[in-house]
Scaffold this motif. Structure first.
Motif, short mmCIF file in Angstrom:
data_model
loop_
_atom_site.label_atom_id
_atom_site.label_comp_id
_atom_site.label_asym_id
_atom_site.label_seq_id
_atom_site.Cartn_x
_atom_site.Cartn_y
_atom_site.Cartn_z
N ILE A 170 -82.67 64.71 -124.26
CA ILE A 170 -83.12 65.61 -125.33
C ILE A 170 -84.13 64.89 -126.21
CG2 ILE A 170 -82.39 67.00 -127.30
CD1 ILE A 170 -79.56 67.06 -125.96
N VAL A 171 -85.23 65.55 -126.49
CA VAL A 171 -86.23 65.03 -127.44
C VAL A 171 -85.99 65.67 -128.80
CG1 VAL A 171 -88.67 64.99 -128.07
CG2 VAL A 171 -87.98 64.59 -125.69
N PHE A 172 -85.83 64.83 -129.84
CA PHE A 172 -85.81 65.35 -131.20
C PHE A 172 -87.23 65.31 -131.73
CE2 PHE A 172 -85.40 64.99 -135.84
CZ PHE A 172 -84.63 66.12 -136.09
N VAL A 173 -87.79 66.48 -132.03
CA VAL A 173 -89.16 66.59 -132.52
C VAL A 173 -89.12 66.41 -134.03
CG1 VAL A 173 -91.25 68.01 -132.55
CG2 VAL A 173 -89.65 68.16 -130.62
N LEU A 189 -77.23 64.82 -133.89
CA LEU A 189 -77.52 64.84 -132.46
C LEU A 189 -77.17 63.51 -131.81
CD1 LEU A 189 -78.82 66.11 -129.94
CD2 LEU A 189 -81.05 65.33 -130.82
N GLN A 190 -77.53 62.40 -132.46
CA GLN A 190 -77.24 61.08 -131.91
C GLN A 190 -75.74 60.82 -131.83
OE1 GLN A 190 -79.56 58.74 -134.69
NE2 GLN A 190 -81.25 58.49 -133.22
N GLU A 191 -74.98 61.41 -132.74
CA GLU A 191 -73.52 61.25 -132.71
C GLU A 191 -72.95 61.82 -131.42
OE1 GLU A 191 -69.76 62.93 -135.31
OE2 GLU A 191 -71.57 62.30 -136.40
N VAL A 192 -73.46 62.98 -130.99
CA VAL A 192 -73.00 63.57 -129.74
C VAL A 192 -73.45 62.73 -128.55
CG1 VAL A 192 -73.20 65.60 -128.23
CG2 VAL A 192 -72.99 65.90 -130.70
N PRO A 197 -71.20 60.00 -122.30
CA PRO A 197 -71.85 59.22 -121.25
C PRO A 197 -72.89 60.04 -120.50
CG PRO A 197 -69.48 58.87 -121.20
CD PRO A 197 -69.73 60.01 -122.17
N GLY A 198 -74.04 59.42 -120.24
CA GLY A 198 -75.08 60.09 -119.48
C GLY A 198 -76.08 60.85 -120.31
N MET A 199 -75.87 60.96 -121.63
CA MET A 199 -76.83 61.66 -122.49
C MET A 199 -77.80 60.66 -123.12
SD MET A 199 -74.96 64.76 -124.57
CE MET A 199 -76.55 65.47 -125.06
N THR A 200 -79.04 61.12 -123.33
CA THR A 200 -80.08 60.30 -123.95
C THR A 200 -80.81 61.15 -124.99
OG1 THR A 200 -80.42 59.06 -121.90
CG2 THR A 200 -82.17 58.92 -123.55
N CYS A 201 -81.18 60.51 -126.08
CA CYS A 201 -81.92 61.19 -127.14
C CYS A 201 -83.18 60.38 -127.45
CB CYS A 201 -81.05 61.33 -128.38
SG CYS A 201 -81.92 61.97 -129.83
N TYR A 202 -84.32 61.05 -127.52
CA TYR A 202 -85.58 60.43 -127.91
C TYR A 202 -86.02 61.02 -129.25
CZ TYR A 202 -85.60 59.82 -122.80
OH TYR A 202 -85.26 59.54 -121.49
N ASP A 203 -86.47 60.17 -130.16
CA ASP A 203 -86.95 60.61 -131.47
C ASP A 203 -88.47 60.49 -131.48
OD1 ASP A 203 -87.29 61.28 -134.11
OD2 ASP A 203 -86.61 59.35 -134.90
N VAL A 204 -89.17 61.62 -131.53
CA VAL A 204 -90.63 61.60 -131.48
C VAL A 204 -91.22 61.90 -132.85
CG1 VAL A 204 -92.70 62.67 -130.49
CG2 VAL A 204 -90.70 62.26 -129.05
N THR A 205 -91.89 60.92 -133.40
CA THR A 205 -92.62 61.07 -134.67
C THR A 205 -94.09 60.81 -134.40
OG1 THR A 205 -92.32 58.75 -135.27
CG2 THR A 205 -90.62 60.29 -135.99
N TRP A 206 -94.95 61.26 -135.29
CA TRP A 206 -96.37 61.00 -135.14
C TRP A 206 -97.04 61.04 -136.51
CZ3 TRP A 206 -93.93 65.45 -133.48
CH2 TRP A 206 -94.30 66.66 -134.09
N GLY A 207 -98.30 60.67 -136.52
CA GLY A 207 -99.06 60.63 -137.76
C GLY A 207 -100.17 59.61 -137.65
N HIS A 225 -86.98 61.87 -118.40
CA HIS A 225 -87.14 63.23 -117.87
C HIS A 225 -86.46 64.22 -118.83
CE1 HIS A 225 -88.83 61.89 -114.06
NE2 HIS A 225 -87.85 61.01 -113.97
N PRO A 226 -86.99 64.38 -120.03
CA PRO A 226 -86.33 65.29 -120.99
C PRO A 226 -86.41 66.74 -120.52
CG PRO A 226 -88.50 64.63 -121.79
CD PRO A 226 -88.23 63.79 -120.58
N THR A 227 -85.31 67.45 -120.74
CA THR A 227 -85.26 68.87 -120.36
C THR A 227 -84.95 69.77 -121.55
OG1 THR A 227 -82.90 68.71 -119.78
CG2 THR A 227 -84.52 68.28 -118.03
#
Length: 330
Positions: A170-173, A189-192, A197-207, A225-227
């Motif tokens: 999962i990508v956190f926008v 989200l990161q707590e879950v 097991p097997g879950m991944t979270c990406y935090d996407v920031t920009w600027g 491979h975020p879905t």
């Protein structure tokens, strides 16, 4: 039982009818201690005060709070409706740390501070000796009434919801600004993810010189491979949709997208956006009710409260169970 009049309250308090009238109408000319004594006596006697223009609640908004503009409008609607029901007048003030804030506060009987982050402005509000309710955030253990939503719970709920749909990456926008509410949603989200097991979270920031597209490209280049995408605000879903569709990915067949807020962008995209509704009008209503309690019982030392209004998941067309054989192309 005979009707309680200003004369009875005056006799009870040892004041003139004129002083009692000014105290109950919120007008100047009486001290705060006298006003408190009159209100307390009137409440104890069962006085039915006039239904309008008795007291004024001032709502202070941060003029630079562009991200929450639509939410602030909803909060103001809730303030107005509950104030009308309880007989209060609402005045609004937009501040950017300007010198007119003190004058505004002096003309109000109570204050609702709406997401005000400017520390000198907050200091003026908190040092005013008026009843205060705040929305947004307070320091840990800060002794102030606070009204807000359930940001961290929302992050937990969305993490669980997406997991149940089959999503594991999962990508956190996050966006180009770092706000406390978005951080709390990410933490939920990161707590879950950390407990599953097997879950991944990406935090996407920009600027600056970076973009959302570059952040997502980096995830893909590193083998991700975020879905699913959880946007920290509905407005960020516009950015996510544009990038996702430009890659040839399909929503929700290939990837699911969830927003936050249930604001106008949620219905302006195709497919319409699954999101987490902020019940912002209830923030305003709850603030008025809490200030009403403090105004009616000024001599009571009421403990500060955290009043949290639960968010609501609104399912629309942008989420679906994961297609098992789909992988994001690099």
């Amino acid at each position: 039982m005979s009707k309680i009049t200003l004369r009875i309250i005056a006799e009870q308090t040892g004041l003139s009818k004129f002083a009692v009238s000014r105290a109950l109408s919120g007008k100047q000319g009486v001290s705060e201690s006298t006003r408190a004594r009159v209100i307390e006596a009137a409440t104890n006697l069962g006085y039915n005060r006039p239904t309008r223009n008795t007291f004024t609640i001032g709502a202070v908004f941060d003029v630079e709070d562009h991200a929450n503009g639509e939410m602030n409008v909803q909060i103001q609607n809730g303030l107005q409706s509950e104030a009308a029901r309880l007989g209060y007048t609402i005045r609004a003030h937009w501040t950017a740390g300007d010198g007119d804030l003190k004058k505004f506060i002096d003309g109000c009987d109570a204050i609702f501070s709406v997401n005000v982050q400017h520390k000198p402005s907050l200091a003026q509000i908190m040092n005013s000796a008026k009843p205060v309710v705040r929305s947004g955030w307070a320091d840990p253990l800060e002794q102030v009434d606070l009204v807000g939503g359930t940001d961290r719970e929302a992050g937990i709920a969305i993490g669980t919801y997406l997991y149940d749909l089959g999503h594991r990456e999962i990508v956190f926008v996050h966006g180009d600004i770092d706000l406390r509410g978005r951080r709390e949603r990410l933490l939920g989200l990161q707590e879950v993810v950390e407990a599953t097991p097997g879950m991944t979270c990406y935090d996407v920031t920009w600027g600056g010189d970076t973009t959302f597209t570059q952040g997502l490209d980096r995830i893909l280049a590193e083998g991700g491979h975020p879905t699913a995408f959880f946007c920290g605000h509905d407005g960020l879903a516009i950015t996510a949709y544009s990038d996702i569709l430009s890659r040839g990915w399909r929503i929700p067949r290939d990837v699911s997208v969830v927003g936050f807020g249930d604001f106008s962008p949620a219905l302006q995209v195709t497919p319409t956006l699954t999101t987490v509704k902020i019940k912002a009008q209830e923030f305003g209503r709850a603030a008025v009710r809490r200030l009403d309690t403090r105004l009616r019982h000024p001599s009571q030392k009421l403990a500060p409260m955290r009043l949290l209004i639960p968010n609501v998941l609104i399912e629309r067309g942008s989420t679906a169970p994961l297609t098992v054989d789909w992988h994001a192309p690099i």
